[in-house]
Design an enzyme around this catalytic site. Structure first.
Site, PDB file in Angstrom:
ATOM      1  N   ASP A 272       0.778  -1.208  -0.097  1.00  0.00           N
ATOM      2  CA  ASP A 272       0.067   0.163  -0.069  1.00  0.00           C
ATOM      3  C   ASP A 272       1.002   1.349   0.159  1.00  0.00           C
ATOM      4  O   ASP A 272       0.781   2.237   0.838  1.00  0.00           O
ATOM      5  CB  ASP A 272      -1.015  -0.097   1.338  1.00  0.00           C
ATOM      6  CG  ASP A 272      -1.867  -1.327   1.306  1.00  0.00           C
ATOM      7  OD1 ASP A 272      -2.052  -1.710   2.516  1.00  0.00           O
ATOM      8  OD2 ASP A 272      -2.402  -1.652   0.106  1.00  0.00           O
TER       9      ASP A 272
ATOM     10  N   GLU B  43     -11.108   0.899  -4.081  1.00  0.00           N
ATOM     11  CA  GLU B  43     -10.440   1.290  -2.827  1.00  0.00           C
ATOM     12  C   GLU B  43      -9.241   2.069  -3.241  1.00  0.00           C
ATOM     13  O   GLU B  43      -8.916   2.413  -4.312  1.00  0.00           O
ATOM     14  CB  GLU B  43     -10.082   0.208  -2.010  1.00  0.00           C
ATOM     15  CG  GLU B  43      -9.389  -0.748  -2.329  1.00  0.00           C
ATOM     16  CD  GLU B  43      -9.533  -2.144  -1.906  1.00  0.00           C
ATOM     17  OE1 GLU B  43     -10.004  -2.254  -0.831  1.00  0.00           O
ATOM     18  OE2 GLU B  43      -8.760  -3.169  -2.322  1.00  0.00           O
TER      19      GLU B  43
END
Ligand code: 6LW
Length: 517
Positions: free
Chosen positions: A14, A180
């Site tokens: 991430d 997302e």
């Protein structure tokens, strides 16, 4: 100029990137590990130094009882008007207390100290912030608003976390599942909303939409995902699951994308965690186009900034605890450690408790570094004066149900070396040898793409204790969806053990000499 991926190897998922002047900063999610949200910095995008962590205090990062892969999910780092901001989610707060887990912290220097969390009254994950031309700060994240579930937008006070506008769902993605990881950008008067879609597994992809107004509507790139490996699973492409990206420009006006990706050990399984990869991107007709058709490469090319600063790097760690006075920046603990059980007293002294590596959701006496390559050699030297019943040694650690440990233990006065494997609900000592009384031993874990090899040296050379399969630590085979990766760590259970040295060396896959970053 050529460079080698991953730029930040090992469990560093991430990624979010920002630039302050000529220096880039990347933060990554950290889940149940402490300290949280590692920060790396670079001037050339391929030499990254581990500068520290954003969340280095329990008041910022309560992880007690945290599930594996709970804790800190995806972060975002941004720099605006002389201040650094990091926004992320502690899902523990959401899952265990039913409160929103999104919070934001700030610092003048990314090395810290960072502020205490300012909690934001918005459920969901993957928060990001965007500063518009007028200095207003906007929150985007996955979550709910009055008009349903999707990517939510609202104005935010980045210092206090106060919500300053109504909330609006501005996108539900381009059709992939799980839209997302939103990030918003503005270029040539257009707002761009970039999303991860498809889920963080083998269908992962990065999509992007644009709008003339910040609250949409967003029209998605007709060319489809700008980054994915979803069509190259079967081809065995060495980098898979790419997505959850962020983009940044450099001082030369070139643009870059960082994303998470995995290096599978075989079909559809990886054990090193989701790592951080880099590619150059170019703007064509108002849309970003990523090099190599959006397929991340192990050996890549790019117009790197500050090429004169590029130098070969490696991930080796050589720790001599005799002189060490402070904790190495790349050491990681499980949840909030009981620091009374750790001491740098001329050795690394670990006081093991009844919490074992296999005990769920606790903080056993463990400290480790991320495994960064397939081929590694790790050696730990420890004193043999451990008490009766104590076990201590080296571990290749995934989660509490998946780890391989090479250790020494004392039973009825005799010292033994063991290879212990824990997979799911099965734990076995698969080999054990009595050791001659000696002052210290060296424990060794060697790894390659498919196996770990365990050995002990009690003064007369290494004796093999056995092997274990890397697949046993893969994310895809654990009972629960894990977002983390393998650590090589030191541990102690049921008594004090003292380590004098810990050496970790890693061999870069492919052409290490080409990883000039
Ligand atoms: C991250 C989210 C996700 O916050 O996984 O699968 C979470 N998608 O984008 C943890 O990496």
């Amino acid at each position: 100029m050529q460079f080698h991926n991953p730029i930040i190897p090992g469990y560093n998922p991430d990624p979010s990137i920002c630039r302050a002047g000529d220096t880039f900063y990347i933060v990554n999610s950290s889940f149940e590990f402490f300290p949280g949200v590692p920060v790396h910095e670079s001037k050339n995008l391929v030499n990254w130094s581990y500068t520290g962590h954003v969340l280095d205090r329990e008041s910022q990062l309560p992880l007690t009882g945290c599930n594996p892969s709970g804790g800190i999910f995806a972060p975002t780092i941004r720099y605006h008007d002389g201040m650094f901001y990091m926004i992320t989610t502690n899902v523990n707060r959401m899952w265990m207390n039913g409160k929103a887990g999104n919070f934001i912290v700030h610092a003048k220097d990314p090395k810290g100290p960072w502020s205490e969390p300012a909690w934001i009254d918005q459920m969901g994950i993957d928060p990001s912030i965007f500063f518009d031309d007028d200095g207003s700060c906007w929150y985007t994240g996955t979550g709910r608003a009055n008009d349903g579930q999707g990517i939510v937008l609202f104005k935010l006070d980045p210092m206090t976390g106060e919500i300053l506008s109504d909330k609006k769902i501005i996108s539900r993605g381009s059709g992939g599942k799980c839209p997302e990881g939103p990030h918003m950008y503005k270029k040539d008067g257009m707002y761009y909303l970039m999303l991860a879609e498809g889920g963080t597994e083998f269908g992962h992809m990065e999509t992007i939409g644009r709008s003339e107004t910040i609250d949409g509507p967003y029209t998605f790139n007709p060319a489809g995902p700008i980054l994915t490996a979803r069509n190259d699973n079967a081809s065995g492409h060495p980098i898979q699951c790419t997505g959850h990206a962020d983009i940044v420009d450099d001082e030369n006006g070139n643009w870059w994308i960082v994303s998470l990706g995995t290096r599978p050990i075989g079909p559809m399984a990886h054990h090193l965690g989701r790592e951080t990869f880099l590619a150059q991107l170019r703007w064509v007709d108002g849309w970003p186009v990523v090099d190599c058709g959006g397929l991340m490469q192990l050996e890549a090319e790019g117009d790197l900034p500050h090429p004169e600063t590029v130098s070969p790097v490696c991930d080796n760690h050589h720790y001599d605890f005799a002189e060490m006075k402070s904790w190495p920046v790349d050491f990681a603990w499980l949840r909030n450690p009981e620091m009374k059980n750790y001491a740098l007293d001329g050795t690394l002294s670990l006081t093991g408790t009844s919490e074992r590596l296999s005990t769920p959701n606790t903080t056993p006496t463990f400290v480790g570094v991320r495994q960064t390559q397939f081929k590694t050699i790790s050696e730990a030297q420890l004193l043999t004066n451990i008490p009766e019943g104590c076990s201590a040694g080296l571990t290749a650690y995934g989660i509490h149900t998946h780890h391989y440990d090479v250790l020494i233990t004392r039973r009825y006065g005799t010292l033994y070396a063991q290879l212990r494997k824990h997979i799911y609900d099965m734990e076995a000592v698969v080999s054990e040898i009595p050791l001659p009384e000696c002052e210290k031993v060296v424990l060794k874990i060697t790894s390659d793409r498919s196996k770990y090899y365990f050995a002990v040296d009690a003064g007369k050379g290494f004796v093999e204790l056995g092997t274990a399969l890397t697949i046993g630590l893969a994310t895809e085979v654990t009972e629960m969806m894990t977002f983390t990766g393998t650590f090589i760590g030191l541990f102690a259970e049921n008594g004090k053990a003292r380590f004098t040295n810990f050496d970790y060396t890693a061999e870069w896959e492919g052409k290490p000499e080409m990883r000039i970053g």
